[in-house]
Structure formats: C-alpha cells, structure tokens
Design an enzyme around this catalytic site. Structure first.
Site, PDB file in Angstrom:
ATOM      1  N   TYR A  53       0.132   2.841  -8.058  1.00 49.21           N
ATOM      2  CA  TYR A  53      -0.178   4.240  -8.403  1.00 49.21           C
ATOM      3  C   TYR A  53       0.987   4.868  -9.170  1.00 49.21           C
ATOM      4  CZ  TYR A  53      -2.434   8.788  -7.603  1.00 49.21           C
ATOM      5  OH  TYR A  53      -3.059  10.000  -7.756  1.00 49.21           O
TER       6      TYR A  53
ATOM      7  N   ASN B 222       6.161   9.220  -2.220  1.00 49.88           N
ATOM      8  CA  ASN B 222       4.727   9.275  -2.529  1.00 49.88           C
ATOM      9  C   ASN B 222       3.957   9.990  -1.414  1.00 49.88           C
ATOM     10  OD1 ASN B 222       2.422   8.801  -4.034  1.00 49.88           O
ATOM     11  ND2 ASN B 222       2.100   6.758  -3.184  1.00 49.88           N
TER      12      ASN B 222
ATOM     13  N   GLY C 101       2.068   2.597  -2.661  1.00 49.36           N
ATOM     14  CA  GLY C 101       1.771   3.322  -3.898  1.00 49.36           C
ATOM     15  C   GLY C 101       2.511   2.787  -5.113  1.00 49.36           C
ATOM     16  N   LYS C 102       2.939   1.514  -5.063  1.00 49.65           N
ATOM     17  CA  LYS C 102       3.638   0.937  -6.227  1.00 49.65           C
ATOM     18  C   LYS C 102       2.773   0.993  -7.475  1.00 49.65           C
ATOM     19  CE  LYS C 102       4.213  -3.175  -4.563  1.00 49.65           C
ATOM     20  NZ  LYS C 102       3.534  -2.969  -3.264  1.00 49.65           N
TER      21      LYS C 102
ATOM     22  N   ASP D 163       0.812  -1.240   0.000  1.00 45.59           N
ATOM     23  CA  ASP D 163       0.000   0.000   0.000  1.00 45.59           C
ATOM     24  C   ASP D 163       0.839   1.280   0.000  1.00 45.59           C
ATOM     25  OD1 ASP D 163      -2.435  -1.222  -0.157  1.00 45.59           O
ATOM     26  OD2 ASP D 163      -2.783  -1.246   2.001  1.00 45.59           O
TER      27      ASP D 163
ATOM     28  N   LYS E 121       3.433  -8.075 -13.720  1.00 46.22           N
ATOM     29  CA  LYS E 121       3.520  -8.391 -12.286  1.00 46.22           C
ATOM     30  C   LYS E 121       3.478  -9.902 -12.144  1.00 46.22           C
ATOM     31  CE  LYS E 121       1.279  -7.430  -7.859  1.00 46.22           C
ATOM     32  NZ  LYS E 121       1.331  -6.282  -6.947  1.00 46.22           N
TER      33      LYS E 121
ATOM     34  N   GLY F 174       6.433  -5.127  -8.117  1.00 46.92           N
ATOM     35  CA  GLY F 174       6.629  -6.182  -7.126  1.00 46.92           C
ATOM     36  C   GLY F 174       5.362  -6.467  -6.349  1.00 46.92           C
ATOM     37  N   SER F 175       5.466  -7.420  -5.427  1.00 47.07           N
ATOM     38  CA  SER F 175       4.366  -7.737  -4.514  1.00 47.07           C
ATOM     39  C   SER F 175       4.815  -7.301  -3.124  1.00 47.07           C
ATOM     40  CB  SER F 175       4.097  -9.239  -4.510  1.00 47.07           C
ATOM     41  OG  SER F 175       4.005  -9.740  -5.832  1.00 47.07           O
TER      42      SER F 175
HETATM   43  N1  ADP Z   1      -0.253   9.719  -4.611  1.00 43.77           N
HETATM   44  C1  ADP Z   1      -1.428   9.146  -4.298  1.00 43.77           C
HETATM   45  N2  ADP Z   1      -2.551   9.894  -4.223  1.00 43.77           N
HETATM   46  C2  ADP Z   1      -3.746   9.352  -3.913  1.00 43.77           C
HETATM   47  N3  ADP Z   1      -3.928   8.037  -3.654  1.00 43.77           N
HETATM   48  C3  ADP Z   1      -2.851   7.239  -3.710  1.00 43.77           C
HETATM   49  C4  ADP Z   1      -1.552   7.742  -4.037  1.00 43.77           C
HETATM   50  N4  ADP Z   1      -0.688   6.696  -4.016  1.00 43.77           N
HETATM   51  C5  ADP Z   1      -1.424   5.615  -3.691  1.00 43.77           C
HETATM   52  N5  ADP Z   1      -2.705   5.926  -3.510  1.00 43.77           N
HETATM   53  C6  ADP Z   1      -3.801   5.017  -3.111  1.00 43.77           C
HETATM   54  O1  ADP Z   1      -3.343   4.262  -1.992  1.00 43.77           O
HETATM   55  C7  ADP Z   1      -3.739   2.899  -2.086  1.00 43.77           C
HETATM   56  C8  ADP Z   1      -2.485   2.019  -2.119  1.00 43.77           C
HETATM   57  O2  ADP Z   1      -1.740   2.334  -3.298  1.00 43.77           O
HETATM   58  P1  ADP Z   1      -1.217   1.209  -4.290  1.00 43.77           P
HETATM   59  O3  ADP Z   1      -0.589   1.900  -5.446  1.00 43.77           O
HETATM   60  O4  ADP Z   1      -2.286   0.229  -4.595  1.00 43.77           O
HETATM   61  O5  ADP Z   1      -0.096   0.520  -3.356  1.00 43.77           O
HETATM   62  P2  ADP Z   1       0.777  -0.811  -3.619  1.00 43.77           P
HETATM   63  O6  ADP Z   1       0.695  -1.124  -5.069  1.00 43.77           O
HETATM   64  O7  ADP Z   1       2.166  -0.446  -3.173  1.00 43.77           O
HETATM   65  O8  ADP Z   1       0.186  -1.852  -2.726  1.00 43.77           O
HETATM   66  C9  ADP Z   1      -4.596   2.811  -3.350  1.00 43.77           C
HETATM   67  O9  ADP Z   1      -5.936   2.972  -2.996  1.00 43.77           O
HETATM   68  C10 ADP Z   1      -4.115   3.982  -4.192  1.00 43.77           C
HETATM   69  O10 ADP Z   1      -5.098   4.475  -5.081  1.00 43.77           O
HETATM   70 MG    MG Z   2       0.071  -2.815  -6.132  1.00 35.41          MG
END
Ligand code: ADP
Ligand code: MG
Length: 227
Positions: free
Chosen positions: A18, A179, A15-16, A13, A38, A117-118
């Site tokens: 995102y 992030n 933000g990978k 979580d 992935k 990654g995971s």
């Molecule tokens: N810069 C950002 N602004 C708004 N929401 C974000 C941002 N980065 C991540 N999120 C939100 O946070 C949550 C976790 O991000 P995600 O990319 O899924 O993490 P990961 O892939 O590392 O597990 C998701 O709901 C995503 O939409």
């Molecule tokens: Mg992810």
C-alpha cells in the site's frame, strides 16, 4: 545510476504494498521515471487462469506503471507461506544471481526503483542446500531501507525490535512510515513520539486508513533515495 529504496515492515500485512504504491504514485505524478521490483512473492492467486503477482498488480494500477508483472517480480509462489516453505512445496527456489540480474534490469529502465520486501525483516527466502534470508538480498543489492509500521498497540515493541535487528546487521534505515494512522488518537500520537525518540529514526509520514496520497512534500520522499 538509478536511485533505490527497499521497503520492509514490522510484519506481513503491515502495508508495504500500500505504502509502496503511494510512494510510486507520488514520484510518477511528479514526472519522475520510477518503477517497482520485488524478489519473491507468495500467496499469488489465479486471475484469468494466470498466477498473478498481486502486489505488483496493485502497485502497477495504483501508480500507473508501464511494466509487465513478470519484470516486476522474479519469483511468484502460489502457497501463502514464507518463500522458503513455498519453494520447498512448489520448487523454483530463489537464485541470488537472478534477483541481481532482474533488479539491475529495473535499474536500467528507471531512475528511481522501489523494491518491496517479503514479510517482515526476518524472512527466510530459501532454506535447502543454500540458505538465503531477506536481509542477505538487501545486503547483496546494497540497499537503504524504510520500515512500514502499523500504528496501534504493540507498535513501539515491533518497531524497536525491527530497527535493532537491522542495525545489528548494518542495514541503514532512512525512515519510518506509520500506517493505519489516526491523527486524533492519543495512543497513536504517542506511538510516533516514542518510536522517533527510542529508535532515532524519523517518521516520514503518517498514513491514515484509505489514504490516496502521502501527506508530505515530494522532497522528503526523494531524500530517502539519497546515499
Ligand atoms: N492505509 C491503509 N488504508 C487502507 N487499507 C490498507 C492500508 N494499508 C494497507 N491496507 C490494506 O491492508 C492489507 C495489507 O496491506 P499490504 O500493503 O498488502 O501489506 P504487505 O504488503 O505489508 O503485506 C491490504 O488489503 C491493503 O489494501
Ligand atoms: Mg506486499
């Protein structure tokens, strides 16, 4: 030969997905033939009765990638737990050869491949008669990496631990994305300085909440893919 980059993070979580989506969006908007891969995703949900790889679905839509979700992700688990445990519960443990084949297929299709990654960097992928960790996959595919770090309390600790762990395994780190970054927050500004100074790794970009692009020149993104 396609160019490749692996996206890891200081945790799940972070933000990978995102950040990966924004990287790919920038590449594709610059008319670069780029795609996503992935190896293993857990916590997949049903959409229209189909178990859907949410990360790939999000990246595909955000970056406008023309690919099927099944070619973007090799192993999709329903349980929202580490892949090693999901595979114990559901079966279908990851085979390195399938990951290599599927990744190679992505590399044949695209000039630039971004692999997500995971979890964080210490992620057990399969622990049964075979043992595979996320770092084994990074090394097997010979990938350079970037780390996504959520700015905020604890981020100095999290980023230095991640960098040192990766360097112990001789995994090359090309950069860090900070992030959830607030440009006027004194602690987060200090995070950037401290992380760069004590890891020696450059912060490529700071990504504020709800950013719809990465605020850096495409050249700085492209150099991450260099050898
Ligand atoms: N810069 C950002 N602004 C708004 N929401 C974000 C941002 N980065 C991540 N999120 C939100 O946070 C949550 C976790 O991000 P995600 O990319 O899924 O993490 P990961 O892939 O590392 O597990 C998701 O709901 C995503 O939409
Ligand atoms: Mg992810």
């Amino acid at each position: 030969m396609s160019k490749k980059l692996f996206i890891t993070a200081t945790g799940t979580d972070a933000g990978k997905t995102y950040v990966t989506a924004l990287i790919l969006k920038k590449l594709i908007q610059s008319k670069i033939n780029a795609g996503y891969y992935k190896a293993a995703l857990s916590g997949a949900e049903y959409k229209n009765n189909i178990l859907t790889a949410g990360d790939a679905d999000y990246v595909k839509k955000t970056a406008n990638i023309n690919a099927s979700l099944s070619e973007m992700v090799s192993y999709v688990y329903k349980n929202a737990v580490s892949p090693h445990l999901a595979a114990k519960i559901e079966g279908n443990p990851l085979e390195m050869q399938k990951v290599k084949n599927d990744f190679e297929m992505a590399c044949r299709k695209y000039n630039y491949v971004v692999m997500e990654g995971s979890g964080g960097i210490v992620c057990p992928i399969r622990i049964d008669e075979k043992e595979i960790w996320l770092t084994d996959i990074i090394k097997e595919l010979n990938l350079k990496t970037v780390i996504v770090v959520p700015a905020g309390l604890g981020s100095i600790n999290n980023s230095i631990l991640t960098v040192k762990y990766m360097q112990n395994l001789d995994i090359e780190i090309k950069g860090i994305f900070l992030n959830f970054y607030h440009f006027n927050n004194i602690m987060e500004k200090d995070n950037k300085l401290m992380i760069e100074k004590y890891t020696g790794i450059p912060v490529i970009a700071c990504i504020p909440p709800n950013a719809d692009e990465i605020n850096t020149d495409i050249k700085n993104i492209l150099t991450l893919f260099d050898n």
